[in-house]
Motif scaffolding. Structure first.
Motif, mmCIF file in Angstrom:
data_model
loop_
_atom_site.group_PDB
_atom_site.id
_atom_site.type_symbol
_atom_site.label_atom_id
_atom_site.label_comp_id
_atom_site.label_asym_id
_atom_site.label_seq_id
_atom_site.Cartn_x
_atom_site.Cartn_y
_atom_site.Cartn_z
ATOM 1 N N LEU A 175 0.821 -1.212 0.000
ATOM 2 C CA LEU A 175 0.000 0.000 0.000
ATOM 3 C C LEU A 175 0.856 1.263 0.000
ATOM 4 O O LEU A 175 0.599 2.213 -0.747
ATOM 5 C CB LEU A 175 -0.934 -0.008 1.216
ATOM 6 C CG LEU A 175 -2.040 -1.074 1.210
ATOM 7 C CD1 LEU A 175 -2.863 -0.998 2.495
ATOM 8 C CD2 LEU A 175 -2.950 -0.900 0.006
ATOM 9 N N LEU A 176 1.889 1.275 0.836
ATOM 10 C CA LEU A 176 2.729 2.475 0.908
ATOM 11 C C LEU A 176 3.637 2.606 -0.315
ATOM 12 O O LEU A 176 4.095 3.705 -0.616
ATOM 13 C CB LEU A 176 3.567 2.439 2.185
ATOM 14 C CG LEU A 176 2.773 2.646 3.474
ATOM 15 C CD1 LEU A 176 3.669 2.518 4.691
ATOM 16 C CD2 LEU A 176 2.102 4.011 3.487
ATOM 17 N N SER A 177 3.867 1.504 -1.017
ATOM 18 C CA SER A 177 4.624 1.596 -2.266
ATOM 19 C C SER A 177 3.849 2.391 -3.313
ATOM 20 O O SER A 177 4.441 2.962 -4.238
ATOM 21 C CB SER A 177 4.942 0.196 -2.801
ATOM 22 O OG SER A 177 5.812 -0.482 -1.928
ATOM 23 N N LEU A 178 2.524 2.441 -3.172
ATOM 24 C CA LEU A 178 1.707 3.218 -4.099
ATOM 25 C C LEU A 178 2.018 4.710 -3.991
ATOM 26 O O LEU A 178 1.857 5.455 -4.966
ATOM 27 C CB LEU A 178 0.221 2.964 -3.835
ATOM 28 C CG LEU A 178 -0.258 1.524 -4.078
ATOM 29 C CD1 LEU A 178 -1.735 1.392 -3.745
ATOM 30 C CD2 LEU A 178 -0.005 1.102 -5.519
ATOM 31 N N VAL A 179 2.452 5.158 -2.804
ATOM 32 C CA VAL A 179 2.843 6.567 -2.654
ATOM 33 C C VAL A 179 4.042 6.868 -3.547
ATOM 34 O O VAL A 179 4.101 7.899 -4.223
ATOM 35 C CB VAL A 179 3.169 6.885 -1.178
ATOM 36 C CG1 VAL A 179 3.637 8.328 -1.030
ATOM 37 C CG2 VAL A 179 1.956 6.618 -0.297
ATOM 38 N N ALA B 279 12.029 1.566 -5.022
ATOM 39 C CA ALA B 279 11.875 2.978 -5.391
ATOM 40 C C ALA B 279 12.704 3.314 -6.632
ATOM 41 O O ALA B 279 12.232 4.021 -7.542
ATOM 42 C CB ALA B 279 12.289 3.865 -4.216
ATOM 43 N N ILE B 280 13.929 2.812 -6.702
ATOM 44 C CA ILE B 280 14.791 3.091 -7.860
ATOM 45 C C ILE B 280 14.203 2.456 -9.124
ATOM 46 O O ILE B 280 14.209 3.072 -10.201
ATOM 47 C CB ILE B 280 16.217 2.579 -7.605
ATOM 48 C CG1 ILE B 280 16.882 3.416 -6.510
ATOM 49 C CG2 ILE B 280 17.059 2.637 -8.881
ATOM 50 C CD1 ILE B 280 18.265 2.928 -6.121
ATOM 51 N N ILE B 281 13.699 1.237 -9.002
ATOM 52 C CA ILE B 281 13.094 0.572 -10.164
ATOM 53 C C ILE B 281 11.884 1.353 -10.661
ATOM 54 O O ILE B 281 11.698 1.527 -11.875
ATOM 55 C CB ILE B 281 12.703 -0.874 -9.799
ATOM 56 C CG1 ILE B 281 13.966 -1.718 -9.591
ATOM 57 C CG2 ILE B 281 11.829 -1.495 -10.891
ATOM 58 C CD1 ILE B 281 13.686 -3.114 -9.081
ATOM 59 N N MET B 282 11.040 1.852 -9.732
ATOM 60 C CA MET B 282 9.884 2.655 -10.133
ATOM 61 C C MET B 282 10.316 3.926 -10.853
ATOM 62 O O MET B 282 9.721 4.324 -11.860
ATOM 63 C CB MET B 282 9.035 3.001 -8.904
ATOM 64 C CG MET B 282 8.229 1.853 -8.344
ATOM 65 S SD MET B 282 7.146 2.382 -6.992
ATOM 66 C CE MET B 282 6.305 0.851 -6.631
#
Length: 415
Positions: free
Chosen positions: A275-279, A388-391
């Protein structure tokens, strides 16, 4: 990874003043969004790690790391089992016990787990002697029929130290009036509190000989509880010890006794991570927007670079470098901020409580005292940074691809 020329041009675009201030604002918003997402994710996962470790320590402070039991609920040669366990270097302590379900009756009735222990050995396998809030654990002496209750269990029964409690067990006894459940009156000699409701509300301790007399077990025990130097090797150590003894035994460890609880904690941690990865994903979409507008603003520059011989792949690398650097800045700042916030979260919570005058985490609700538990796990931090880097890298692909498709003739037609 990138050619020096493409990297130099991408970094130069970052340093150059842009004619469109809105693009710079979107880029700054992207960095801020990634920063907030990484901070929130690291802090949340660290707090969940802290709660999980706190609960695990409290549970393991009450239960054994592993147990060796008889197949029929009775272990006649428990003395041999204790002797074999104490010779093993991996075992820190071993203690026999007798355990059964009981119905306690005082001013009210309450079901509980009745555990017979040897007080002088209990400190080797649990933290209960240190968790006494009233009385002492060594008040449990053979034949005295004293009982030590969990704090919430004592409150539910409405009893204090010195009061009497009747304990009923499932074994029945024949009387002139028919079969009656076996019962014994105990005197409350102590109250403990470990901070875990399962035990504060559902555990009662008596001396092992008193429990043997109540259950008419003779000198038999239910099993032997073990405390080990490595809790993650509990199953293998207990099985190894059982194999050294003659006969058939049941082996249990703390992971099996509380498997559903810790599985639920792990699932909750995974869900919160997603869920927090959606941020971070939302911030990555802002990065896409800023890069698309930048590509549109740099159409003439792209056309000139193409006419000078730069290939579409090299153009794509230029804008990939620029977008990735923006993402890396947000990730780096977020990682530092998340670690600092996680390590100082207790100070921040106490400051907010002092400022507002309200307790954010009441001890009687969350069973946590001494501030918010937080444990920064390096593995979790590495995973969060990698995600985060991959996103951010994925967010740069589409704008860079659009830049690579720029037609020099069309871009320079109106210049």
């Amino acid at each position: 990874m990138f050619q020096p020329l493409t990297a130099a041009i991408g970094l130069r675009y970052l340093r150059a003043k842009r004619r469109n201030g809105f693009i710079s604002f979107i880029s700054l918003a992207s960095v801020l969004g990634i920063f907030i997402g990484v901070v929130a994710l690291i802090t949340t996962i660290s707090v969940m790690n802290g709660f999980q470790e706190e609960l695990r320590n409290r549970i393991l402070g009450t239960v054994a790391h592993a147990t060796i039991e008889g197949v029929n609920g009775s272990l006649p040669d428990w003395k041999r089992a204790v002797a074999v366990a104490e010779k093993d270097e991996r075992v820190l302590g071993a203690a026999p016990y007798v355990q059964t379900e009981t119905l306690l009756q005082a001013q009210t009735k309450q079901g509980a787990l009745l555990r017979g222990i040897q007080p002088e050995l209990e400190g080797r396998v649990s933290e209960l002697p240190k968790k006494m809030v009233q009385g002492r654990l060594d008040s449990l002496t053979p034949g005295a029929y004293n009982i030590v209750l969990g704090s919430e269990l004592a409150a539910a029964l409405n009893v204090r130290v010195g009061d009497s409690v009747n304990a009923f067990v499932s074994e029945s006894v024949a009387t002139p009036f028919g079969s009656m459940p076996r019962a014994k009156r105990f005197t409350v000699s102590g109250i403990f509190s470990v901070g875990a409701q399962e035990y504060d509300y559902g555990l009662a301790l008596v001396h092992m000989q008193d429990t043997q007399a109540l259950l008419r077990m003779g000198d038999d025990a239910t099993g032997v509880r073990l405390k080990l130097d490595d809790i993650w090797q509990a199953w293998s150590v207990a099985r190894d010890l059982a194999n050294r003894m003659e006969g058939i035994y049941q082996v249990r460890d703390w992971t099996r006794d509380h498997a559903n609880f810790f599985r639920a904690l792990k699932m909750e941690k995974t869900v919160m991570f997603i869920l927090l990865s959606l941020v971070i994903a939302i911030a990555a979409f802002n990065l896409v927007s800023s890069q698309v507008m930048l590509v549109q603003d740099k159409q003439a520059d792209i056309a000139i670079l193409r006419t000078l011989g730069m290939s579409p792949a090299q153009v794509m690398q230029v804008f990939t470098v620029q977008g990735l650097v923006i993402g890396l800045v947000g990730v780096a700042l977020g990682t530092v901020g998340g670690i600092l916030l996680s390590n100082n979260l207790g100070v921040l919570v106490r400051f907010i409580e002092k400022l507002t005058g309200n307790e954010l985490l009441p001890a009687d609700v969350y069973y946590i005292s001494g501030g918010v538990p937080s444990v920064v796990n390096p593995t979790d931090v590495v995973i969060i940074v990698a995600v985060a880097i991959i996103m951010c890298l994925l967010a740069t692909i589409y704008p860079a691809w659009r830049a690579a498709r720029t037609n020099p003739v069309e871009a320079l037609r109106y210049e």
